[in-house]
Write a protein that holds these residues in place. Structure first.
Motif, short mmCIF file in Angstrom:
data_model
loop_
_atom_site.label_atom_id
_atom_site.label_comp_id
_atom_site.label_asym_id
_atom_site.label_seq_id
_atom_site.Cartn_x
_atom_site.Cartn_y
_atom_site.Cartn_z
N ARG A 170 19.51 35.72 20.56
CA ARG A 170 20.11 36.78 19.75
C ARG A 170 19.32 38.07 19.94
N VAL A 171 20.06 39.16 20.15
CA VAL A 171 19.45 40.46 20.40
C VAL A 171 19.95 41.46 19.36
N VAL A 172 19.03 42.17 18.72
CA VAL A 172 19.38 43.23 17.78
C VAL A 172 18.64 44.49 18.21
N ILE A 173 19.40 45.56 18.48
CA ILE A 173 18.81 46.82 18.92
C ILE A 173 19.21 47.89 17.92
N TYR A 174 18.23 48.64 17.42
CA TYR A 174 18.52 49.64 16.40
C TYR A 174 17.52 50.79 16.51
N SER A 175 17.80 51.85 15.79
CA SER A 175 16.93 53.02 15.73
C SER A 175 16.63 53.35 14.29
N ALA A 176 15.36 53.56 13.96
CA ALA A 176 14.99 53.96 12.61
C ALA A 176 15.48 55.36 12.27
N ASP A 177 15.79 56.14 13.30
CA ASP A 177 16.27 57.51 13.10
C ASP A 177 17.74 57.68 13.45
N ASN A 178 18.44 56.55 13.64
CA ASN A 178 19.87 56.59 14.01
C ASN A 178 20.14 57.41 15.27
N ASP A 179 19.24 57.27 16.24
CA ASP A 179 19.47 57.92 17.52
C ASP A 179 20.61 57.22 18.26
N VAL A 180 21.22 57.94 19.19
CA VAL A 180 22.36 57.41 19.94
C VAL A 180 21.86 56.61 21.14
N ILE A 181 22.51 55.47 21.39
CA ILE A 181 22.20 54.65 22.55
C ILE A 181 22.89 55.24 23.78
N ASN A 182 22.13 55.38 24.86
CA ASN A 182 22.70 55.90 26.10
C ASN A 182 23.51 54.82 26.82
N GLU A 183 24.15 55.23 27.89
CA GLU A 183 25.09 54.34 28.57
C GLU A 183 24.42 53.08 29.11
N ASP A 184 23.32 53.24 29.85
CA ASP A 184 22.57 52.09 30.34
C ASP A 184 21.39 51.90 29.41
N PHE A 185 21.42 50.83 28.60
CA PHE A 185 20.45 50.77 27.53
C PHE A 185 19.55 49.56 27.56
N ILE A 186 19.86 48.55 28.34
CA ILE A 186 19.04 47.34 28.30
C ILE A 186 19.02 46.69 29.68
N MET A 187 17.91 46.00 29.96
CA MET A 187 17.75 45.33 31.24
C MET A 187 17.37 43.87 30.99
N LEU A 188 18.14 42.96 31.57
CA LEU A 188 17.85 41.54 31.47
C LEU A 188 17.13 41.10 32.74
N THR A 189 16.05 40.36 32.58
CA THR A 189 15.37 39.77 33.73
C THR A 189 15.69 38.28 33.75
N ILE A 190 16.35 37.83 34.81
CA ILE A 190 16.82 36.46 34.92
C ILE A 190 16.04 35.74 36.02
N ASN A 191 15.48 34.59 35.68
CA ASN A 191 14.70 33.79 36.62
C ASN A 191 15.57 32.66 37.14
N GLY A 192 15.79 32.65 38.43
CA GLY A 192 16.63 31.62 39.03
C GLY A 192 15.85 30.58 39.79
N ASN A 193 14.57 30.42 39.47
CA ASN A 193 13.71 29.53 40.22
C ASN A 193 14.24 28.09 40.26
N LYS A 194 14.90 27.65 39.17
CA LYS A 194 15.44 26.29 39.11
C LYS A 194 16.96 26.27 39.22
N ALA A 195 17.53 27.40 39.53
CA ALA A 195 18.99 27.49 39.56
C ALA A 195 19.55 26.94 40.87
N VAL A 196 20.80 26.57 40.83
CA VAL A 196 21.52 26.16 42.02
C VAL A 196 22.79 26.99 42.12
#
Length: 265
Positions: free
Chosen positions: A162-188
């Motif tokens: 679960r991810v919750v992203i917020y601003s204490a000052d109610n700033d606006v979120i830009n278009e690209d706002f988050i980056m996920l790092t995915i580890n595929g070491n055990k993936a097929v």
């Protein structure tokens, strides 16, 4: 003097008491500590609701705590309490959340951006992340553009993050706002990243709920393993030769065969 009257009608003798809007920790002041506590509870620490004042946190009075209450609490902390009209819109309208598709080797990690598109000034967003197969989500980090204005809280729950992203000052979120790092070491081969239960709150206290999850295909491969059976053998050579002759098998993994990375076999 600044409290709100609440009446509990479920008891034989109705109980009346006052609470201060946004004062979730019940210390008679609405401050950033209340905001942090409610965000932490919203991110999955359910035991915190045992002592938090839910009525104080439920600023739009819909009997549930959501991301729109977080945005409203941030405004109360900054500007004081003002009764506002806060609407839950029936769908996301022209607000879009997109996640790109990536391909990489098993030894590398994928950095997958999330894109928020639309004309609305979104200040906070909440969603659940999951991934199929044996790949794992290693980290969830804010993009540089919003790292100085927003806070990201994550919690590992049963089968999803679960991810919750917020601003204490109610700033606006830009278009690209988050980056996920995915580890595929055990993936097929292929995994699917799913972003579900998406809710976004705007600076004018409207809430958007996304009816459908957003999905992205992430493809991992082992160099030379063109048939995706997690090993390199003569069968991979046969499939590659067949591909050169124009007979491309439906399971042929192009990237695994392109060992010199020139974009062609």
């Amino acid at each position: 003097p600044n409290g709100v009257l609440y009446t509990d009608q479920h008891k034989c003798f109705p109980t009346m008491y006052f609470y201060l809007p946004a004062d979730a920790d019940k210390n008679n002041i609405a401050d950033v500590a209340d905001l942090g506590e409610v965000v932490t509870a919203l991110a999955g620490e359910s035991y915190r609701w045992n002592y938090l004042e839910k009525h104080a946190a439920d600023l739009n009075r819909d009997s549930e705590i959501s991301i729109i209450d977080i945005a409203a609490m941030a405004d109360v902390v900054r500007n004081g309490y003002v009764a506002r009209e806060m609407n839950v819109l029936p769908d996301n309208g022209d607000l879009q959340l997109e996640v790109g598709a990536e391909t990489t080797t098993l030894e590398q990690k994928i950095h997958l951006p999330l894109h928020l598109k639309g004309v609305h000034a979104v200040t906070a967003i909440q969603f659940d992340l999951s991934i199929s197969g044996k790949a794992t989500i290693e980290s969830v980090e804010l993009a540089d553009a919003v790292a100085n204005t927003h806070i990201c809280e994550t919690k590992e729950l049963d089968g999803f993050t679960r991810v919750v992203i917020y601003s204490a000052d109610n700033d606006v979120i830009n278009e690209d706002f988050i980056m996920l790092t995915i580890n595929g070491n055990k993936a097929v081969n292929k995994s699917t990243v799913a972003v579900s239960n998406i809710m976004a709150a705007t600076v004018d206290f409207n809430e958007y709920r996304f009816a459908l999850p957003v999905q992205a295909l992430v493809e991992f491969y082992k160099e030379g393993d063109v048939n995706g059976d997690d090993k390199v053998s003569i069968a991979d050579i046969v499939l590659t030769v067949n591909a050169l002759m124009g007979n491309i098998h439906q399971n042929f993994v192009f990237c695994a065969a392109d060992l010199n990375l020139d974009g062609k076999i």
